[in-house]
Design an enzyme around this catalytic site. Structure first.
Site, PDB file in Angstrom:
ATOM      1  CG  ASP A 215      37.815  42.165  43.880  1.00  0.00           C
ATOM      2  OD1 ASP A 215      37.751  41.578  42.789  1.00  0.00           O
ATOM      3  OD2 ASP A 215      38.459  43.220  44.043  1.00  0.00           O
TER       4      ASP A 215
ATOM      5  CD  GLU B  66      45.380  40.224  44.188  1.00  0.00           C
ATOM      6  OE1 GLU B  66      44.811  40.829  43.276  1.00  0.00           O
ATOM      7  OE2 GLU B  66      46.047  40.804  45.073  1.00  0.00           O
TER       8      GLU B  66
ATOM      9  CG  ASP C  44      39.391  48.551  39.644  1.00  0.00           C
ATOM     10  OD1 ASP C  44      38.326  48.500  40.277  1.00  0.00           O
ATOM     11  OD2 ASP C  44      40.338  47.774  39.846  1.00  0.00           O
ATOM     12  CD  GLU C  45      42.284  45.563  37.290  1.00  0.00           C
ATOM     13  OE1 GLU C  45      43.496  45.500  37.015  1.00  0.00           O
ATOM     14  OE2 GLU C  45      41.766  44.977  38.263  1.00  0.00           O
TER      15      GLU C  45
ATOM     16  CG  HIS D 221      37.386  43.768  40.356  1.00  0.00           C
ATOM     17  ND1 HIS D 221      38.262  42.702  40.310  1.00  0.00           N
ATOM     18  CD2 HIS D 221      38.027  44.810  39.754  1.00  0.00           C
ATOM     19  CE1 HIS D 221      39.386  43.083  39.723  1.00  0.00           C
ATOM     20  NE2 HIS D 221      39.268  44.348  39.365  1.00  0.00           N
TER      21      HIS D 221
END
Length: 770
Positions: free
Chosen positions: A198, A477, A333-334, A271
């Site tokens: 990531d 996180e 994703d994202e 990411h």
């Protein structure tokens, strides 16, 4: 002489009592089996029991014998013609399900039947729960164990039963990874989704690219506190680590021995800032960047150049041989399109390949990677964003943004795995209690996990066959230690295990079944204690709300465990064993601070519950709301906006905050009769890291039926970076029966902020009318 006889008698009694077996325990198997029946007779288990296994099931039998050696101090002798009691593993091809089994415990014989070693392994995991919990930590005081006679016939509901762990945001030891896999296997979970790369760290050794280990695996510092806190602060300490390929191979072998498949996730095209920090040419700008030191979504993503695809193919060539399963997770994703929009190469590639836009370019990216992975005999899984721009031909979709992605993919004939934020994100808060450790946000209590049905109602019977199963996710996180990871996972993983294993006819998603589940869970706590698992125990917490009974407002308090006593105070003191007992009705006479807790006969069992009721003129009024709040954040419904209870000041996912995704909101309150008011106040949550933005203005209208007069107001909100944005409209005394409030959505989130390009969320708290 008499004293000497007495002494010998005491010694004899002690010896007898120490060798006498403890009574057998009634096994309440988690996850609950398809069929189980228990008798009052016992099987005597000791080192004289023999072990027999058919060849096909030998790996499961060997695992069982290794367990006995580790926990009890002895292995069972293999003997096909035993003189005493026998544990036998019998291959039975008539059992239909590959993971199904039959477990029968008789007075002198334990029989495990299965079609595969995996089924036999799960049978042993059930048998393991016949043993006292103290066996798990080797503190069982007796050499002989009595096992309750029983018959279990069982098979899983879904073929995919997964748990995820993010090691990129925070790094976890090999020892903890193995413990995580052990606990999954005990609960018959069969897939470990290992999130290895990531923006904040690259965690797997790639020998061809040493800068991934030197640069991408370490960040300069780490964010302290929550992302939404302003100003953001950092610890100034270098952080990171990675797993060598030898360590990865050892973990995969360990998981395979426990019939757990490990799926690695190598994120792309988004990411990927950590990888780009190591090799800047992988990004569109070619400029140096650093491994991310805070959480969120970043604009530096892989540029779809020949160099990038060569890099990713070489990485995958080292990754794929380490993982024998058929799946490779590629994220998807994202991935912000900001860099791609400004990139000459990307724009030229869009034209060359006749793609519609940057979303089409993402689909092209994923399809190209999928083709390469397919050529190596593997298949891809991706988050539901891989649907954008068109789905790669053979992809399996992991639906996290609700169930819509799963429905779309299944209707198109693709396999899907359900992991929606609403029911599967174990990094969310699991209790309203302010003592909970810092989390990313959201609210996912145990009961909601338990009541999850992975089959979306929009799918017909044929389409539902594409639902492989479901998975719990742990993003880290805000989870920096193994103890905290366990606290966030347990016991929610146990509820998820029952969701994906147990037959729905045994779980009809009713309250009575949840109560039985929590009873079984309370017994299972002893096993978790023995295994040194730092689980969250919210079974003795109180759920409370304001309801109306016969036009009287009352405090309604509930507990999960029903055979305990609730005691309460209304003077803001903590309840004690001598406080008033809650008997099911507690009328509210005015503004009150209620504190309550669960007690047994001797002591307090759980943490204090506090419910503050602030009476105001809209409490109990009639309210309409358009649109309805998001299914993920419904709060207490529209009545929750005027129930006299404010939401948490620390989080937005509790029962009082209502969330609306990208929509304007209109609220109408009927006070019942013309009423003189002087102010209206409320609060908005403001958390850009979660795509939540307070509105910039509010509209008010006031109508009095007696004269039909309407007064309209447009009120501007003073915006700031604060997490909570309070607003109060002061009014010269005004008589009105109807109040209408219009709250326009913030709009599209601008570039440079989390969620850029998407419409913002609006989160609204209590509307107080005075």
């Amino acid at each position: 002489m008499r004293s000497n006889i007495f002494f010998k008698l005491v010694i004899l009694l002690c010896i007898v009592s120490c060798t006498k077996p403890e009574p057998s325990i009634t096994p309440f198997i988690l996850p609950t089996p398809s069929f189980d029946g228990v008798s009052n007779e016992d099987f005597v288990f000791d080192k004289n029991v023999s072990l027999h296994t058919d060849f096909e099931l030998r790996s499961a039998a060997n695992f069982a014998n290794d367990f006995f050696e580790e926990k009890l101090g002895y292995k069972l002798p293999y003997d096909s013609k035993p003189n005493g009691n026998l544990l036998q593993f019998i291959f039975d091809e008539s059992i239909e399900n590959e993971e199904g089994y039959e477990l029968k415990v008789d007075i002198s014989l334990i029989t495990i039947k299965a079609k595969t070693a995996k089924g036999a392994f799960y049978a042993f995991q059930s048998l393991r729960q016949f043993f006292p919990a103290t066996v798990e930590n080797k503190t069982f005081p007796h050499k002989t164990i009595l096992l309750k006679c029983a018959l279990i016939k069982d098979a899983p509901r879904f073929v995919y039963r997964g748990m995820h762990l993010d090691v990129s945001r925070h790094f976890f030891s090999v020892e903890f990874i193995k413990k995580y896999i052990d606990m999954m296997a005990m609960l018959k979970m069969n897939t470990f989704h290992w999130h290895l790369t990531d923006d904040q760290g690259w965690r797997i050794e790639i020998k061809q690219y040493p800068e991934l280990q030197k640069v991408a695996a370490y960040r300069d510092e780490t964010l302290i506190g929550h992302y939404n806190e302003e100003p953001q602060q950092f610890d100034g300490k270098k952080y990171g680590g990675f797993y060598t390929q030898e360590e990865v191979a050892a973990i995969v072998k360990y998981a395979t021995e426990r019939f757990v498949t490990v799926i690695p996730e190598i994120e792309m095209p988004g990411h990927s800032q950590a990888a780009i920090a190591a090799y800047p040419n992988l990004g569109c700008t070619g400029k140096p960047t650093k491994v991310a030191t805070k959480w969120g979504v970043f604009e530096d993503i892989y540029c779809p150049t020949a160099e990038t695809f060569t890099f990713l193919e070489n990485v995958l060539d080292e990754v794929m041989p380490l993982f024998p399963g058929k799946y490779i997770h590629i994220g998807g994703d994202e991935a912000p399109k900001t860099r791609w929009k400004a990139c000459e190469h990307c724009q030229a590639l869009i034209k060359k390949e006749k793609l519609k836009d940057e979303y089409g370019l993402q689909s092209y990216f994923i399809a190209r990677i999928e083709k390469y992975i397919n050529s190596k005999g593997k298949q891809i899984i991706g988050w539901d964003e891989i649907l954008e721009g068109g789905l790669a031909p053979n992809a399996t979709v992991m639906s996290w943004r609700g169930t819509e992605g799963a429905v779309e993919a299944a209707k198109a004939g693709h396999n899907v795995i359900l992991t929606p934020t609403s029911h599967a994100y174990f990094d969310y808060y699991q209790s309203d209690n302010d003592a909970e450790p810092l989390a990313i946000g959201g609210y996912l209590p145990l009961e909601k996990v338990y009541n999850f049905n992975p089959i979306p109602k929009e799918l017909n019977e044929e389409e539902a066959k594409h639902v492989l199963g479901a998975q719990g996710n742990l993003w880290t996180e805000y989870i920096s230690t193994s103890e905290q990871a366990e606290y966030m996972v347990f016991p929610r993983i146990i509820a998820m295990a029952e969701v994906v294993w147990s037959n729905p006819t045994k779980r009809d998603y009713q309250q009575k079944d949840y109560q039985h589940f929590t009873y079984r869970l309370s017994l299972f706590h002893k096993r978790l204690d023995a295994q040194n698992v730092n689980y969250a125990n919210h079974l003795y917490e109180i759920e409370g709300e304001i309801t109306k009974q016969n036009e009287q407002l009352v405090f309604d308090l509930q507990t999960t465990i029903k055979d305990k006593t609730i005691r309460y105070t209304t003077d803001e003191s903590s309840p004690t064993i001598t406080s008033e007992v809650y008997n099911g009705t507690l009328p509210i006479e005015g503004s009150t601070v209620l504190k309550a807790a669960v007690f047994n006969e001797k002591e307090k069992l759980g943490r204090d519950f506090t419910l503050t009721f602030n009476n105001h003129k809209a409490v109990g009024a009639t309210i309409t709301l358009d649109p309805t709040p998001s299914k993920a954040y419904p709060g207490s419904g529209k009545e929750g906006l005027i129930n006299g209870v404010s939401g948490s000041s620390k989080r937005y996912g509790d029962k009082e905050w209502l969330g609306f995704s990208g929509k304007d909101v209109t609220i109408k309150i009927d006070l019942g009769k013309p009423t003189t008011i002087s102010s209206i106040s409320t609060r908005f949550y403001n958390a850009s890291g979660q795509w939540i933005h307070a509105p910039e203005e509010i509209g008010f209208s006031f109508i009095n039926d007696e004269d039909g007069r309407t007064l309209n107001r447009i009120a501007l909100i003073s915006k700031s970076d604060a997490t909570l944005i309070p607003y109060t409209l002061q009014i010269e005394e005004l008589t009105t029966q109807y109040i209408e409030i219009f709250i326009p959505n913030y709009g599209v989130i601008p570039d440079g902020l989390q969620g850029a390009g998407h419409k913002a969320w609006t989160f609204l708290d209590e509307i107080v009318v005075k």
